[in-house]
Each structure stands twice: as C-alpha cells, then as structure tokens.
Design a protein around this motif. Structure first.
Motif, PDB file in Angstrom:
ATOM      1  N   HIS A 231       0.855  -1.193   0.000  1.00  0.00           N
ATOM      2  CA  HIS A 231       0.000   0.000   0.000  1.00  0.00           C
ATOM      3  C   HIS A 231       0.892   1.245   0.000  1.00  0.00           C
ATOM      4  O   HIS A 231       1.874   1.315   0.756  1.00  0.00           O
ATOM      5  CB  HIS A 231      -0.894   0.023   1.243  1.00  0.00           C
ATOM      6  CG  HIS A 231      -1.873  -1.105   1.288  1.00  0.00           C
ATOM      7  ND1 HIS A 231      -3.174  -0.984   0.856  1.00  0.00           N
ATOM      8  CD2 HIS A 231      -1.739  -2.396   1.706  1.00  0.00           C
ATOM      9  CE1 HIS A 231      -3.803  -2.130   1.022  1.00  0.00           C
ATOM     10  NE2 HIS A 231      -2.953  -3.010   1.528  1.00  0.00           N
ATOM     11  N   ARG A 232       0.536   2.211  -0.851  1.00  0.00           N
ATOM     12  CA  ARG A 232       1.244   3.484  -0.894  1.00  0.00           C
ATOM     13  C   ARG A 232       0.532   4.457   0.037  1.00  0.00           C
ATOM     14  O   ARG A 232      -0.640   4.801  -0.182  1.00  0.00           O
ATOM     15  CB  ARG A 232       1.286   4.036  -2.307  1.00  0.00           C
ATOM     16  CG  ARG A 232       2.166   5.258  -2.471  1.00  0.00           C
ATOM     17  CD  ARG A 232       2.261   5.686  -3.923  1.00  0.00           C
ATOM     18  NE  ARG A 232       3.288   6.707  -4.111  1.00  0.00           N
ATOM     19  CZ  ARG A 232       3.620   7.223  -5.286  1.00  0.00           C
ATOM     20  NH1 ARG A 232       2.984   6.817  -6.391  1.00  0.00           N
ATOM     21  NH2 ARG A 232       4.559   8.150  -5.376  1.00  0.00           N
ATOM     22  N   ALA A 233       1.224   4.870   1.087  1.00  0.00           N
ATOM     23  CA  ALA A 233       0.585   5.655   2.145  1.00  0.00           C
ATOM     24  C   ALA A 233      -0.047   6.943   1.629  1.00  0.00           C
ATOM     25  O   ALA A 233      -1.161   7.310   2.034  1.00  0.00           O
ATOM     26  CB  ALA A 233       1.605   5.972   3.241  1.00  0.00           C
ATOM     27  N   ALA A 234       0.619   7.638   0.738  1.00  0.00           N
ATOM     28  CA  ALA A 234       0.155   8.967   0.319  1.00  0.00           C
ATOM     29  C   ALA A 234      -1.087   8.925  -0.553  1.00  0.00           C
ATOM     30  O   ALA A 234      -1.923   9.835  -0.508  1.00  0.00           O
ATOM     31  CB  ALA A 234       1.275   9.696  -0.417  1.00  0.00           C
ATOM     32  N   THR A 235      -1.249   7.862  -1.353  1.00  0.00           N
ATOM     33  CA  THR A 235      -2.335   7.841  -2.335  1.00  0.00           C
ATOM     34  C   THR A 235      -3.332   6.710  -2.133  1.00  0.00           C
ATOM     35  O   THR A 235      -4.405   6.723  -2.732  1.00  0.00           O
ATOM     36  CB  THR A 235      -1.743   7.695  -3.750  1.00  0.00           C
ATOM     37  OG1 THR A 235      -1.092   6.422  -3.854  1.00  0.00           O
ATOM     38  CG2 THR A 235      -0.750   8.816  -4.036  1.00  0.00           C
ATOM     39  N   GLY A 236      -2.974   5.706  -1.328  1.00  0.00           N
ATOM     40  CA  GLY A 236      -3.848   4.560  -1.163  1.00  0.00           C
ATOM     41  C   GLY A 236      -3.722   3.523  -2.269  1.00  0.00           C
ATOM     42  O   GLY A 236      -4.439   2.514  -2.263  1.00  0.00           O
ATOM     43  N   GLU A 237      -2.841   3.759  -3.230  1.00  0.00           N
ATOM     44  CA  GLU A 237      -2.643   2.785  -4.310  1.00  0.00           C
ATOM     45  C   GLU A 237      -2.177   1.447  -3.731  1.00  0.00           C
ATOM     46  O   GLU A 237      -1.485   1.399  -2.712  1.00  0.00           O
ATOM     47  CB  GLU A 237      -1.581   3.284  -5.290  1.00  0.00           C
ATOM     48  CG  GLU A 237      -1.974   4.519  -6.085  1.00  0.00           C
ATOM     49  CD  GLU A 237      -0.792   5.054  -6.880  1.00  0.00           C
ATOM     50  OE1 GLU A 237      -0.624   4.625  -8.050  1.00  0.00           O
ATOM     51  OE2 GLU A 237      -0.037   5.889  -6.330  1.00  0.00           O
ATOM     52  N   VAL A 238      -2.566   0.375  -4.414  1.00  0.00           N
ATOM     53  CA  VAL A 238      -2.189  -0.975  -3.980  1.00  0.00           C
ATOM     54  C   VAL A 238      -1.407  -1.643  -5.106  1.00  0.00           C
ATOM     55  O   VAL A 238      -1.814  -1.600  -6.277  1.00  0.00           O
ATOM     56  CB  VAL A 238      -3.425  -1.820  -3.626  1.00  0.00           C
ATOM     57  CG1 VAL A 238      -3.000  -3.226  -3.236  1.00  0.00           C
ATOM     58  CG2 VAL A 238      -4.209  -1.172  -2.493  1.00  0.00           C
ATOM     59  N   PHE A 239      -0.306  -2.261  -4.755  1.00  0.00           N
ATOM     60  CA  PHE A 239       0.549  -2.946  -5.718  1.00  0.00           C
ATOM     61  C   PHE A 239       0.707  -4.398  -5.271  1.00  0.00           C
ATOM     62  O   PHE A 239       1.002  -4.670  -4.104  1.00  0.00           O
ATOM     63  CB  PHE A 239       1.936  -2.299  -5.785  1.00  0.00           C
ATOM     64  CG  PHE A 239       1.923  -0.828  -6.075  1.00  0.00           C
ATOM     65  CD1 PHE A 239       2.119  -0.359  -7.367  1.00  0.00           C
ATOM     66  CD2 PHE A 239       1.728   0.094  -5.049  1.00  0.00           C
ATOM     67  CE1 PHE A 239       2.121   1.006  -7.634  1.00  0.00           C
ATOM     68  CE2 PHE A 239       1.727   1.454  -5.309  1.00  0.00           C
ATOM     69  CZ  PHE A 239       1.917   1.917  -6.602  1.00  0.00           C
ATOM     70  N   ASP A 240       0.503  -5.328  -6.183  1.00  0.00           N
ATOM     71  CA  ASP A 240       0.741  -6.736  -5.896  1.00  0.00           C
ATOM     72  C   ASP A 240       2.211  -7.055  -6.164  1.00  0.00           C
ATOM     73  O   ASP A 240       2.712  -6.834  -7.279  1.00  0.00           O
ATOM     74  CB  ASP A 240      -0.147  -7.625  -6.775  1.00  0.00           C
ATOM     75  CG  ASP A 240      -1.613  -7.535  -6.381  1.00  0.00           C
ATOM     76  OD1 ASP A 240      -1.892  -7.523  -5.167  1.00  0.00           O
ATOM     77  OD2 ASP A 240      -2.466  -7.474  -7.283  1.00  0.00           O
ATOM     78  N   ILE A 241       2.887  -7.567  -5.155  1.00  0.00           N
ATOM     79  CA  ILE A 241       4.302  -7.911  -5.282  1.00  0.00           C
ATOM     80  C   ILE A 241       4.408  -9.431  -5.416  1.00  0.00           C
ATOM     81  O   ILE A 241       4.193 -10.161  -4.441  1.00  0.00           O
ATOM     82  CB  ILE A 241       5.124  -7.434  -4.060  1.00  0.00           C
ATOM     83  CG1 ILE A 241       4.791  -5.978  -3.715  1.00  0.00           C
ATOM     84  CG2 ILE A 241       6.613  -7.644  -4.314  1.00  0.00           C
ATOM     85  CD1 ILE A 241       5.138  -4.981  -4.794  1.00  0.00           C
ATOM     86  N   PRO A 242       4.713  -9.941  -6.599  1.00  0.00           N
ATOM     87  CA  PRO A 242       4.786 -11.401  -6.788  1.00  0.00           C
ATOM     88  C   PRO A 242       6.088 -11.976  -6.242  1.00  0.00           C
ATOM     89  O   PRO A 242       6.991 -11.241  -5.826  1.00  0.00           O
ATOM     90  CB  PRO A 242       4.710 -11.542  -8.313  1.00  0.00           C
ATOM     91  CG  PRO A 242       5.342 -10.288  -8.829  1.00  0.00           C
ATOM     92  CD  PRO A 242       4.970  -9.198  -7.843  1.00  0.00           C
ATOM     93  N   THR A 243       6.195 -13.281  -6.267  1.00  0.00           N
ATOM     94  CA  THR A 243       7.380 -13.937  -5.703  1.00  0.00           C
ATOM     95  C   THR A 243       8.644 -13.675  -6.514  1.00  0.00           C
ATOM     96  O   THR A 243       9.751 -13.746  -5.978  1.00  0.00           O
ATOM     97  CB  THR A 243       7.162 -15.462  -5.634  1.00  0.00           C
ATOM     98  OG1 THR A 243       6.902 -15.960  -6.953  1.00  0.00           O
ATOM     99  CG2 THR A 243       5.990 -15.791  -4.728  1.00  0.00           C
ATOM    100  N   ASP A 244       8.477 -13.371  -7.808  1.00  0.00           N
ATOM    101  CA  ASP A 244       9.653 -13.249  -8.671  1.00  0.00           C
ATOM    102  C   ASP A 244      10.058 -11.804  -8.952  1.00  0.00           C
ATOM    103  O   ASP A 244      10.861 -11.545  -9.852  1.00  0.00           O
ATOM    104  CB  ASP A 244       9.424 -13.986 -10.000  1.00  0.00           C
ATOM    105  CG  ASP A 244       8.236 -13.429 -10.788  1.00  0.00           C
ATOM    106  OD1 ASP A 244       7.442 -12.649 -10.203  1.00  0.00           O
ATOM    107  OD2 ASP A 244       8.117 -13.759 -11.976  1.00  0.00           O
TER     108      ASP A 244
END
Length: 311
Positions: A231-244
């Motif tokens: 989660h990006r604190a400033a904007t609320g954006e969400v990023f999926d971080i995969p294993t690779d």
C-alpha cells in the motif's frame, strides 16, 4: 551525513585488489569503529559500500580496498580505472552493521576481499591485548592482500594464512575450531561457499556469538519469497508484489521512478519509510533502530500479507 573526500593515495595490493586512502579537505572526519563500512559514489555514479580497514583510532583518513569485478555493473571497474590521487569523491558517513562484542576473545575468518573488515578488527584486538586469531583464506600468496602486513612481527603471531591453489583437496578444515563451543565470538566474511560452510559448522554455537557480513548482497527473489500487497501511504494505491519481483521492480513496471544503486541491500540509496505492516528485512545496511521505521525495497519483503510504505 554526506562527505566530500579526497583520494590521498592508492596502491595495488594484488592484481585484482586496489587500496584507496581518503582524507577530508578540512582534515576533520567522522569517527568509525572496527567493522564499519564507507558508502561511496563511484566515478561511474553508482553507490557502493566498502569496509574500512585502517585502525579505528585514526581520525585523519579512511582506507578501503576494492576488488575489480570485470563481470559486475561497473562500480568497482570505475574505482580502479577512473579514480586518481587528488580526485574528490562523495561518500556517506561510516556506518557499522558488523560491530564487535566488547573485548571478547575472538576468531576472525576472512576469504579473499573479506579481509578488509577483519583487518580493522585485528588491529583493534591486538592494540587492546584481547585474545584473537585470524584465519585468512586465499587461492595463492600472490592473491593475498596485506600479506606483508599480516606476516610482519606485529600481527604474525595472531594469523594463519591458508592458500588452496585452487585444489579442492586443500580446502581449509574449520571443524577443529568449531567442534566445541566456548566463550569466543566468531566473525567471518568472504565468498558464498565459505560463508555457507562456516554457518553450517557453527549451528551448535550460541547465535549471539556468531557474526557475519556478506559482500555479495541479497536477492529479493531467492526461492523463499512469498507474494504480498504493498500500500502506498500517500495515495492509497495498492501494488501486488509477486514472488519473482522486488518492490523496486514492481514500482518501475508501474512507471514510478525511484533512485537506486546497488540493488542488493548494501548501499541504502533506495530506502523508504515503513508506515505499517510486519517487514521481512533482508538488507545488510539498516541498523536495528532504522529497521523500526525504514525499509529497503530492493531486497526486503513483507513478513505477512500486507505492507504500507511512504514513497
């Protein structure tokens, strides 16, 4: 703290290793302790961390040694090829993630360029009459940095040099030194096979007495990584971080530019603020205090399912 240093001297220690001595233009330098590293901006622009090898009682200079990595990304090559006496270089004040236990009897083990932090430690122990033994492993006498110094009367009684000449049958046998745990602290630094061998042979020792530092850095996607949401604190954006992929990889894929350099958790360039979540710190640069609210996105991950960072 950012420092401007001047290269006062350089000399070849082996065909692959060059020593650099830096001073401050005004003569004042922050103090350091044995085991500390200096992070410098190489002539190629990359930030790289190198252990300081001189006596930590010295206040007028920092001495580092750099192994030329012909297959690397250019940082060490630029130090060897493009840095000349009188040149200025930018650096960060020394930091120490490889601190010594106060005046405890110690065994130091170095492989190749791993001698650099051990040399500062050896100097400290000998100066303070603390029981110490250094085992230094290299392929040959020619490739042994600081051989003349370590075989001189001041240090020779405390040093074992071993050259395997590339013969696997001559690999050093550590077991006699580790078979029975005692009150010694063990410090080791060198190539990955040596690091693994020592780790496996000291499993039965109290972990508080075993200390290591790796110059190889860390891989964020080493086969043990789990996916998580960022989660990006400033904007609320969400990023999926995969294993690779690392956090840094994913941000780049999304078009978010972020300064980085070593990308192996050793230089500190890409540091972010940790806002929430349980981190899995994999870096080699943050102190214990910094790990409470800082995060290295090039190598570290989440210990759980989510992490919130400020960037």
């Amino acid at each position: 703290m950012i420092l401007t240093l001047t290269l006062a001297a350089r000399r070849d220690l082996t065909p692959e290793i060059c020593e650099f001595t830096f001073i401050a233009p005004d003569g004042e330098l922050p103090l350091f302790t044995a085991g500390a590293h200096l992070t410098v901006q190489t002539p190629a622009g990359a930030w790289r961390s190198y252990s300081i090898s001189n006596d930590d009682r010295e206040t007028d200079g920092y001495v580092i040694a750099v192994k030329r990595e012909d297959g690397g990304r250019g940082g060490s090559l630029s130090m060897h090829r493009d840095l000349h006496v009188g040149d200025a270089i930018v650096a960060r004040a020394p930091k120490n993630a490889f601190e010594l236990a106060p005046d405890a009897p110690s065994l130091l083990i170095a492989g190749g360029i791993g001698i650099t932090p051990m040399l500062a430690m050896l100097r400290r122990f000998v100066a303070r009459n603390v029981p110490v033994h250094l085992i230094y492993l290299t392929r040959s006498a020619e490739l042994t940095a600081y051989r003349d110094l370590l075989t001189a009367p001041t240090f020779a009684p405390f040093v074992t040099l071993h050259h395997d000449e590339g013969d696997r049958g001559r690999i050093f046998d550590f077991w006699p030194y580790f078979a029975t745990p005692d009150d010694r602290h063990i410090y080791y630094c060198g190539p990955a096979p040596m690091m693994t061998a020592i780790y496996l042979r000291t499993i039965h020792w109290p972990r508080s007495q075993i200390h290591s530092e790796s110059f190889a850095g860390v891989d964020s996607t080493d086969g043990t990584a789990s996916p998580f949401r960022l989660h990006r604190a400033a904007t609320g954006e969400v990023f999926d971080i995969p294993t690779d992929k690392s956090v840094l990889d994913v941000l780049r894929d999304r078009g978010i530019a972020f300064a980085s350099s070593c990308e192996s958790g050793t230089c500190g360039t890409c540091k972010m603020r940790l806002v929430a979540g349980a981190p899995l710190h994999r870096d080699l640069v943050l102190s214990d205090a910094e790990r409470l609210d800082q995060f290295m996105p090039c190598v570290s991950r989440a210990a759980g399912e989510e992490l919130t960072l400020e960037f």
